[in-house]
Design an enzyme around this catalytic site. Sequence first.
Site, PDB file in Angstrom:
ATOM      1  N   THR A 133       0.821  -1.214   0.000  1.00 16.84           N
ATOM      2  CA  THR A 133       0.000   0.000   0.000  1.00 16.84           C
ATOM      3  C   THR A 133       0.853   1.261   0.000  1.00 16.84           C
ATOM      4  O   THR A 133       1.985   1.256   0.497  1.00 16.84           O
ATOM      5  CB  THR A 133      -0.891  -0.002   1.258  1.00 16.84           C
ATOM      6  OG1 THR A 133      -1.536   1.259   1.379  1.00 16.84           O
ATOM      7  CG2 THR A 133      -0.083  -0.226   2.537  1.00 16.84           C
ATOM      8  N   ASP A 134       0.270   2.350  -0.492  1.00 21.23           N
ATOM      9  CA  ASP A 134       0.977   3.642  -0.443  1.00 21.23           C
ATOM     10  C   ASP A 134       1.054   4.192   0.985  1.00 21.23           C
ATOM     11  O   ASP A 134       1.816   5.113   1.265  1.00 21.23           O
ATOM     12  CB  ASP A 134       0.307   4.674  -1.372  1.00 21.23           C
ATOM     13  CG  ASP A 134      -1.143   4.993  -1.018  1.00 21.23           C
ATOM     14  OD1 ASP A 134      -1.694   4.379  -0.081  1.00 21.23           O
ATOM     15  OD2 ASP A 134      -1.736   5.862  -1.695  1.00 21.23           O
ATOM     16  N   GLU A 135       0.252   3.612   1.916  1.00 20.65           N
ATOM     17  CA  GLU A 135       0.228   4.151   3.290  1.00 20.65           C
ATOM     18  C   GLU A 135       1.565   3.980   4.005  1.00 20.65           C
ATOM     19  O   GLU A 135       1.806   4.655   5.009  1.00 20.65           O
ATOM     20  CB  GLU A 135      -0.891   3.490   4.105  1.00 20.65           C
ATOM     21  CG  GLU A 135      -2.253   3.716   3.498  1.00 20.65           C
ATOM     22  CD  GLU A 135      -3.405   3.563   4.478  1.00 20.65           C
ATOM     23  OE1 GLU A 135      -3.165   3.417   5.676  1.00 20.65           O
ATOM     24  OE2 GLU A 135      -4.549   3.604   4.012  1.00 20.65           O
ATOM     25  N   TYR A 158      -2.005  -0.494  10.983  1.00 19.53           N
ATOM     26  CA  TYR A 158      -2.117  -1.153   9.672  1.00 19.53           C
ATOM     27  C   TYR A 158      -0.906  -0.836   8.794  1.00 19.53           C
ATOM     28  O   TYR A 158      -0.225  -1.732   8.297  1.00 19.53           O
ATOM     29  CB  TYR A 158      -3.410  -0.725   8.964  1.00 19.53           C
ATOM     30  CG  TYR A 158      -3.406  -1.025   7.481  1.00 19.53           C
ATOM     31  CD1 TYR A 158      -3.470  -2.339   7.028  1.00 19.53           C
ATOM     32  CD2 TYR A 158      -3.298   0.004   6.533  1.00 19.53           C
ATOM     33  CE1 TYR A 158      -3.436  -2.624   5.659  1.00 19.53           C
ATOM     34  CE2 TYR A 158      -3.270  -0.280   5.173  1.00 19.53           C
ATOM     35  CZ  TYR A 158      -3.338  -1.597   4.744  1.00 19.53           C
ATOM     36  OH  TYR A 158      -3.289  -1.884   3.404  1.00 19.53           O
ATOM     37  N   LYS A 162       2.122  -3.251   7.399  1.00 19.54           N
ATOM     38  CA  LYS A 162       2.405  -3.444   5.964  1.00 19.54           C
ATOM     39  C   LYS A 162       3.854  -3.047   5.671  1.00 19.54           C
ATOM     40  O   LYS A 162       4.545  -3.710   4.896  1.00 19.54           O
ATOM     41  CB  LYS A 162       1.443  -2.627   5.094  1.00 19.54           C
ATOM     42  CG  LYS A 162       0.010  -3.112   5.076  1.00 19.54           C
ATOM     43  CD  LYS A 162      -0.195  -4.492   4.477  1.00 19.54           C
ATOM     44  CE  LYS A 162       0.024  -4.555   2.980  1.00 19.54           C
ATOM     45  NZ  LYS A 162      -0.350  -5.881   2.416  1.00 19.54           N
ATOM     46  N   GLY A 291      -4.461   9.701  14.346  1.00 22.27           N
ATOM     47  CA  GLY A 291      -3.303   9.544  13.449  1.00 22.27           C
ATOM     48  C   GLY A 291      -3.669   9.602  11.970  1.00 22.27           C
ATOM     49  O   GLY A 291      -2.940   9.066  11.124  1.00 22.27           O
TER      50      GLY A 291
HETATM   51  P1  NAD Z   1      -9.744  -7.287   2.125  1.00 19.19           P
HETATM   52  O1  NAD Z   1      -9.787  -6.993   3.573  1.00 19.19           O
HETATM   53  O2  NAD Z   1     -10.945  -7.042   1.284  1.00 19.19           O
HETATM   54  O3  NAD Z   1      -9.355  -8.830   1.910  1.00 19.19           O
HETATM   55  C1  NAD Z   1      -8.368  -9.466   2.661  1.00 19.19           C
HETATM   56  C2  NAD Z   1      -8.515 -10.975   2.431  1.00 19.19           C
HETATM   57  O4  NAD Z   1      -7.473 -11.626   3.176  1.00 19.19           O
HETATM   58  C3  NAD Z   1      -9.850 -11.550   2.923  1.00 19.19           C
HETATM   59  O5  NAD Z   1     -10.371 -12.438   1.963  1.00 19.19           O
HETATM   60  C4  NAD Z   1      -9.477 -12.280   4.196  1.00 19.19           C
HETATM   61  O6  NAD Z   1     -10.311 -13.391   4.470  1.00 19.19           O
HETATM   62  C5  NAD Z   1      -8.048 -12.720   3.888  1.00 19.19           C
HETATM   63  N1  NAD Z   1      -7.261 -12.933   5.111  1.00 19.19           N
HETATM   64  C6  NAD Z   1      -7.148 -12.087   6.169  1.00 19.19           C
HETATM   65  N2  NAD Z   1      -6.375 -12.646   7.112  1.00 19.19           N
HETATM   66  C7  NAD Z   1      -5.971 -13.856   6.632  1.00 19.19           C
HETATM   67  C8  NAD Z   1      -5.140 -14.899   7.148  1.00 19.19           C
HETATM   68  N3  NAD Z   1      -4.583 -14.806   8.359  1.00 19.19           N
HETATM   69  N4  NAD Z   1      -4.933 -15.986   6.378  1.00 19.19           N
HETATM   70  C9  NAD Z   1      -5.504 -16.102   5.156  1.00 19.19           C
HETATM   71  N5  NAD Z   1      -6.299 -15.157   4.631  1.00 19.19           N
HETATM   72  C10 NAD Z   1      -6.538 -14.048   5.358  1.00 19.19           C
HETATM   73  O7  NAD Z   1      -8.482  -6.516   1.580  1.00 19.19           O
HETATM   74  P2  NAD Z   1      -8.248  -5.773   0.187  1.00 19.19           P
HETATM   75  O8  NAD Z   1      -8.737  -4.396   0.300  1.00 19.19           O
HETATM   76  O9  NAD Z   1      -8.701  -6.649  -0.912  1.00 19.19           O
HETATM   77  O10 NAD Z   1      -6.640  -5.696   0.185  1.00 19.19           O
HETATM   78  C11 NAD Z   1      -5.866  -6.760  -0.344  1.00 19.19           C
HETATM   79  C12 NAD Z   1      -4.400  -6.401  -0.243  1.00 19.19           C
HETATM   80  O11 NAD Z   1      -4.150  -5.212  -0.977  1.00 19.19           O
HETATM   81  C13 NAD Z   1      -3.925  -6.118   1.187  1.00 19.19           C
HETATM   82  O12 NAD Z   1      -2.633  -6.658   1.323  1.00 19.19           O
HETATM   83  C14 NAD Z   1      -3.900  -4.607   1.282  1.00 19.19           C
HETATM   84  O13 NAD Z   1      -2.928  -4.178   2.195  1.00 19.19           O
HETATM   85  C15 NAD Z   1      -3.535  -4.244  -0.147  1.00 19.19           C
HETATM   86  N6  NAD Z   1      -4.013  -2.917  -0.602  1.00 19.19           N
HETATM   87  C16 NAD Z   1      -5.339  -2.568  -0.476  1.00 19.19           C
HETATM   88  C17 NAD Z   1      -5.782  -1.345  -0.963  1.00 19.19           C
HETATM   89  C18 NAD Z   1      -7.229  -0.923  -0.866  1.00 19.19           C
HETATM   90  O14 NAD Z   1      -7.553   0.220  -1.207  1.00 19.19           O
HETATM   91  N7  NAD Z   1      -8.150  -1.785  -0.443  1.00 19.19           N
HETATM   92  C19 NAD Z   1      -4.872  -0.483  -1.583  1.00 19.19           C
HETATM   93  C20 NAD Z   1      -3.530  -0.858  -1.679  1.00 19.19           C
HETATM   94  C21 NAD Z   1      -3.122  -2.086  -1.198  1.00 19.19           C
HETATM   95  O1  DAU Z   2      -4.161   4.008   0.383  1.00 18.82           O
HETATM   96  C1  DAU Z   2      -4.370   2.620   0.309  1.00 18.82           C
HETATM   97  C2  DAU Z   2      -5.202   2.181   1.476  1.00 18.82           C
HETATM   98  O2  DAU Z   2      -6.510   2.661   1.249  1.00 18.82           O
HETATM   99  C3  DAU Z   2      -5.210   0.662   1.668  1.00 18.82           C
HETATM  100  O3  DAU Z   2      -3.921   0.225   1.986  1.00 18.82           O
HETATM  101  C4  DAU Z   2      -6.184   0.256   2.773  1.00 18.82           C
HETATM  102  O4  DAU Z   2      -6.251  -1.163   2.835  1.00 18.82           O
HETATM  103  C5  DAU Z   2      -7.538   0.836   2.454  1.00 18.82           C
HETATM  104  O5  DAU Z   2      -8.424   0.539   3.512  1.00 18.82           O
HETATM  105  C6  DAU Z   2      -7.466   2.335   2.226  1.00 18.82           C
HETATM  106  O6  DAU Z   2      -7.161   3.029   3.464  1.00 18.82           O
HETATM  107  P1  DAU Z   2      -7.893   4.409   3.869  1.00 18.82           P
HETATM  108  O7  DAU Z   2      -7.792   4.550   5.325  1.00 18.82           O
HETATM  109  O8  DAU Z   2      -7.430   5.520   3.017  1.00 18.82           O
HETATM  110  O9  DAU Z   2      -9.400   4.026   3.391  1.00 18.82           O
HETATM  111  P2  DAU Z   2     -10.822   4.251   4.075  1.00 18.82           P
HETATM  112  O10 DAU Z   2     -11.849   3.856   3.066  1.00 18.82           O
HETATM  113  O11 DAU Z   2     -10.905   3.625   5.428  1.00 18.82           O
HETATM  114  O12 DAU Z   2     -10.883   5.827   4.270  1.00 18.82           O
HETATM  115  C7  DAU Z   2     -10.750   6.699   3.158  1.00 18.82           C
HETATM  116  C8  DAU Z   2     -10.827   8.128   3.700  1.00 18.82           C
HETATM  117  O13 DAU Z   2     -12.169   8.373   4.162  1.00 18.82           O
HETATM  118  C9  DAU Z   2      -9.921   8.386   4.875  1.00 18.82           C
HETATM  119  O14 DAU Z   2      -9.429   9.737   4.821  1.00 18.82           O
HETATM  120  C10 DAU Z   2     -10.836   8.239   6.092  1.00 18.82           C
HETATM  121  C11 DAU Z   2     -12.179   8.723   5.563  1.00 18.82           C
HETATM  122  N1  DAU Z   2     -13.366   8.078   6.182  1.00 18.82           N
HETATM  123  C12 DAU Z   2     -13.433   6.714   6.190  1.00 18.82           C
HETATM  124  C13 DAU Z   2     -14.498   6.066   6.762  1.00 18.82           C
HETATM  125  C14 DAU Z   2     -14.563   4.557   6.795  1.00 18.82           C
HETATM  126  C15 DAU Z   2     -14.410   8.853   6.703  1.00 18.82           C
HETATM  127  O15 DAU Z   2     -14.352  10.096   6.662  1.00 18.82           O
HETATM  128  N2  DAU Z   2     -15.465   8.209   7.274  1.00 18.82           N
HETATM  129  C16 DAU Z   2     -15.563   6.849   7.339  1.00 18.82           C
HETATM  130  O16 DAU Z   2     -16.558   6.328   7.899  1.00 18.82           O
END
Ligand code: NAD
Ligand code: DAU
Length: 350
Positions: A133-135, A158, A162, A291
């Site tokens: 992730t970019d985080e 988180y 990562k 944070g």
């Molecule tokens: P998600 O939470 O939707 O899915 C995570 C999956 O991992 C689920 O199917 C869960 O059952 C499985 N899992 C969790 N713990 C496990 C374990 N101990 N063993 C086996 N399986 C397990 O997540 P996502 O949003 O699809 O993200 C997938 C990957 O991409 C992550 O590594 C996340 O850090 C990365 N990522 C996500 C985003 C985003 O915006 N969602 C952006 C950049 C990177």
């Molecule tokens: O940048 C990549 C990341 O993006 C991934 O690595 C993470 O897995 C993914 O969850 C996501 O993280 P964010 O924290 O950016 O996503 P989230 O959807 O939780 O929040 C997006 C923005 O919206 C953030 O500034 C927080 C805000 N937010 C979120 C929720 C859930 C609100 O204002 N209200 C809310 O209820």
Amino acid sequence: MSKKTILITGGAGFIGSHVVRRMVQHYPDYTIVNLDSLTYAGNLENLKDVEKKSNYVFEKGDIVDAKFIDQIFEKYSIDQVIHLAAESHVDRSIHNPRLAVETNIMGTINLLTSARNSWKDNFEGKRFYHVSTDEVYGSLGAEGFFVEETPYDPRSPYSASKAGSDHLVRAFFHTFNLPIVISNCSNNYGSHQFPEKLIPLFINNIKNEKPLPVYGDGKYTRDWLWVEDHASAIDTIFHKGKNGETYNIGGNNEWKNIDLIHLLCDQMDEALDRSTHFSRGLITYVKDRPGHDRRYAIDASKLKNELNWEPSVTFQEGLKNTIDWYLKNEDWLNNVTSGSYQSYYKKQYS
Ligand code: NAD
Ligand code: DAU
């Protein structure tokens, strides 16, 4: 196209299910082993359309269980790995930091160790792709972009977990020559995303005329990418990326949360045939996330220049497609928001 067996972890989750679907459909000569422990975020419904394909296998199991991971490598003679399994939600990692560390760090070291042992230091045709992730880069001010060389500065449990996993993956490259590649992507949106993340949570609340909880002043900025474009970038990097390299993936599509929420409200009002600005009335400012990173923005020019990848849709198109999917898939949304979702929601928002 060569025959190979690819282990995809977290394939029942949001991004993982799009990656599994793409790999199963585009590469019939590959055997795709989807390993997922099916936490609240994993759902086999996400893969109904490919579950009967002959090149697809599902294994339920936990990446934190080292013995089980060894057995999977042995059982399937895994050639390559695309590792997505993670605890992926920042707010949940604030409630339970230990779980984020166990899954994201211990899970990753187990996979790296099993891969190395199973491949016995003969890495011909092998690859370990770690999806990150970019985080990990921390928070930007009003200007600038994250590049691959930006120093790591994670702020949440988180992102720290990562970051730890990224460091381990690189350590296995430098110390053991394990052929790794890493990508760091910005915020994804699209179908099958669990409604705890901003866009699907707000779609669900708008649909049900519930308050839209905006954290802090709503001026936090994210760079949004359509999930199918993330899957296509992963496919590109998996096949063409260089060992030991990191690639940033982003949509070149920055939005302040409140502007995005206004757009989402307006598109939802149109889709639901509601009066103009009806849903904007649901916006409620709530206590900020501790944070909370102010701004993320990705410079994805390395991926564009070296591997020729670019996003395929505009944000307006992607968002409309996403809204349509959630409105058409009420059963999916109702299923995932029953049970434990309700107690999480109370804990986070009451
Ligand atoms: P998600 O939470 O939707 O899915 C995570 C999956 O991992 C689920 O199917 C869960 O059952 C499985 N899992 C969790 N713990 C496990 C374990 N101990 N063993 C086996 N399986 C397990 O997540 P996502 O949003 O699809 O993200 C997938 C990957 O991409 C992550 O590594 C996340 O850090 C990365 N990522 C996500 C985003 C985003 O915006 N969602 C952006 C950049 C990177
Ligand atoms: O940048 C990549 C990341 O993006 C991934 O690595 C993470 O897995 C993914 O969850 C996501 O993280 P964010 O924290 O950016 O996503 P989230 O959807 O939780 O929040 C997006 C923005 O919206 C953030 O500034 C927080 C805000 N937010 C979120 C929720 C859930 C609100 O204002 N209200 C809310 O209820």
